[in-house]
Design a protein around this motif. Structure first.
Motif, PDB file in Angstrom:
ATOM      1  N   PRO A 136       0.830  -1.206   0.000  1.00  0.00           N
ATOM      2  CA  PRO A 136       0.000   0.000   0.000  1.00  0.00           C
ATOM      3  C   PRO A 136       0.866   1.258   0.000  1.00  0.00           C
ATOM      4  N   ASP A 137       0.383   2.294  -0.685  1.00  0.00           N
ATOM      5  CA  ASP A 137       1.131   3.546  -0.776  1.00  0.00           C
ATOM      6  C   ASP A 137       0.135   4.692  -0.945  1.00  0.00           C
ATOM      7  N   ALA A 138       0.634   5.825  -1.399  1.00  0.00           N
ATOM      8  CA  ALA A 138      -0.231   6.994  -1.550  1.00  0.00           C
ATOM      9  C   ALA A 138      -1.331   6.778  -2.580  1.00  0.00           C
ATOM     10  N   HIS A 139      -1.121   5.834  -3.497  1.00  0.00           N
ATOM     11  CA  HIS A 139      -2.087   5.593  -4.569  1.00  0.00           C
ATOM     12  C   HIS A 139      -2.972   4.375  -4.306  1.00  0.00           C
ATOM     13  N   ASN A 140      -2.554   3.490  -3.389  1.00  0.00           N
ATOM     14  CA  ASN A 140      -3.238   2.215  -3.217  1.00  0.00           C
ATOM     15  C   ASN A 140      -3.450   1.916  -1.736  1.00  0.00           C
ATOM     16  N   ARG A 141      -4.705   1.628  -1.366  1.00  0.00           N
ATOM     17  CA  ARG A 141      -5.001   1.300   0.029  1.00  0.00           C
ATOM     18  C   ARG A 141      -4.547  -0.101   0.393  1.00  0.00           C
ATOM     19  N   PHE A 142      -4.409  -0.983  -0.615  1.00  0.00           N
ATOM     20  CA  PHE A 142      -4.142  -2.386  -0.377  1.00  0.00           C
ATOM     21  C   PHE A 142      -2.900  -2.819  -1.160  1.00  0.00           C
ATOM     22  N   PRO A 143      -2.341  -3.978  -0.822  1.00  0.00           N
ATOM     23  CA  PRO A 143      -1.330  -4.549  -1.714  1.00  0.00           C
ATOM     24  C   PRO A 143      -1.936  -4.761  -3.102  1.00  0.00           C
ATOM     25  N   ALA A 144      -1.082  -4.812  -4.102  1.00  0.00           N
ATOM     26  CA  ALA A 144      -1.533  -5.069  -5.471  1.00  0.00           C
ATOM     27  C   ALA A 144      -0.664  -6.159  -6.079  1.00  0.00           C
ATOM     28  N   VAL A 145      -1.296  -7.065  -6.802  1.00  0.00           N
ATOM     29  CA  VAL A 145      -0.576  -8.152  -7.459  1.00  0.00           C
ATOM     30  C   VAL A 145      -0.711  -8.014  -8.970  1.00  0.00           C
ATOM     31  N   HIS A 146       0.392  -8.232  -9.669  1.00  0.00           N
ATOM     32  CA  HIS A 146       0.410  -8.408 -11.126  1.00  0.00           C
ATOM     33  C   HIS A 146       0.971  -9.800 -11.372  1.00  0.00           C
ATOM     34  N   LEU A 147       0.222 -10.647 -12.032  1.00  0.00           N
ATOM     35  CA  LEU A 147       0.635 -12.031 -12.224  1.00  0.00           C
ATOM     36  C   LEU A 147       0.546 -12.381 -13.702  1.00  0.00           C
ATOM     37  N   VAL A 148       1.648 -12.917 -14.238  1.00  0.00           N
ATOM     38  CA  VAL A 148       1.709 -13.342 -15.633  1.00  0.00           C
ATOM     39  C   VAL A 148       1.791 -14.858 -15.664  1.00  0.00           C
ATOM     40  N   ALA A 149       0.989 -15.484 -16.521  1.00  0.00           N
ATOM     41  CA  ALA A 149       0.958 -16.939 -16.635  1.00  0.00           C
ATOM     42  C   ALA A 149       0.894 -17.337 -18.112  1.00  0.00           C
ATOM     43  N   ARG A 150       1.308 -18.571 -18.374  1.00  0.00           N
ATOM     44  CA  ARG A 150       1.376 -19.072 -19.745  1.00  0.00           C
ATOM     45  C   ARG A 150       0.462 -20.290 -19.897  1.00  0.00           C
ATOM     46  N   ARG A 151      -0.271 -20.301 -20.997  1.00  0.00           N
ATOM     47  CA  ARG A 151      -1.162 -21.444 -21.293  1.00  0.00           C
ATOM     48  C   ARG A 151      -0.320 -22.695 -21.513  1.00  0.00           C
ATOM     49  N   ARG A 152      -0.628 -23.752 -20.778  1.00  0.00           N
ATOM     50  CA  ARG A 152       0.148 -24.977 -20.944  1.00  0.00           C
ATOM     51  C   ARG A 152      -0.205 -25.709 -22.232  1.00  0.00           C
TER      52      ARG A 152
END
Length: 206
Positions: A190-206
């Motif tokens: 969390p920071d000045a722009h975000n009240r909560f943690p933020a996740v960015h997740l990249v995945a690949r189609r098997r």
């Protein structure tokens, strides 16, 4: 799925978020995703699921990708079309069932802070649909507000529409169950722009 909250608040949302990213990290994460997409097959489009005002779709197009922005809110789409008249933008939801997408080969999907508005019970069906649409090796990138509580999916007080925060491991597990293997993730605090943690997740189609 409709988004009456975003229809009603589209103009205010546009004034509040005039650019693609709130922090430099967000821009770097998307740039890293683009680099991965470029390493794969060159054919096909990148679909921005829940493209909102079109800022991220425009950034992807500016990086040389063929992009289609998908957004359920007509209010948001009207602003996006005014801002980016050269972008291909269509009304659809996360299931991507529009006839405008029929026959398109999709090389990657990106959903930034859009799947948060789907009830958790609907997420497996959406991800399974994505798996059906993508060839093996195709990439997805999902971002949203997160939680530090292991395994949790927590509803929170989003200002526009109902929304849920996913623990990163729970999100990765949902993707894995649908046929996607995690490539990498970032978790910001969390920071000045975000009240909560933020996740960015990249995945690949098997």
């Amino acid at each position: 799925m409709t988004q009456p909250g975003y229809d009603a608040m589209a103009q205010l949302y546009s004034e509040t978020f005039p650019s693609a990213y709130q922090t430099p990290l967000e821009g770097h994460v998307v740039a890293g995703f683009v680099d991965l997409v470029r390493e794969g097959p060159a054919e096909g489009v990148v679909v921005d699921v829940g493209c909102g005002l079109g800022h991220v779709a425009a950034d992807l197009a500016g990086r040389g990708l063929e992009v289609i922005g998908v957004e359920p809110s007509l209010g948001m789409l009207d602003i996006a079309r005014g801002n980016y008249p050269d972008l291909r933008l269509i009304q659809d939801d996360a299931l991507l069932g529009s006839a405008d997408l029929a026959g398109e080969r999709i090389r990657a999907l990106i959903a930034r802070f859009s799947l948060i508005h789907l009830p958790p019970a609907e997420i497996p069906g959406v991800l399974a649909r994505w798996a059906d649409l993508l060839d093996p090796g195709a990439l997805v990138s999902v971002a949203g507000q997160s939680t530090d509580t292991a395994g949790a999916v927590v509803e929170f007080d989003h200002l526009v529409a109902r929304a849920w925060r996913w623990h990163p491991d729970r999100l990765a597990g949902a993707l894995a169950d649908a046929g996607f293997d995690e490539v990498w993730r970032t978790v910001s605090r969390p920071d000045a722009h975000n009240r909560f943690p933020a996740v960015h997740l990249v995945a690949r189609r098997r």
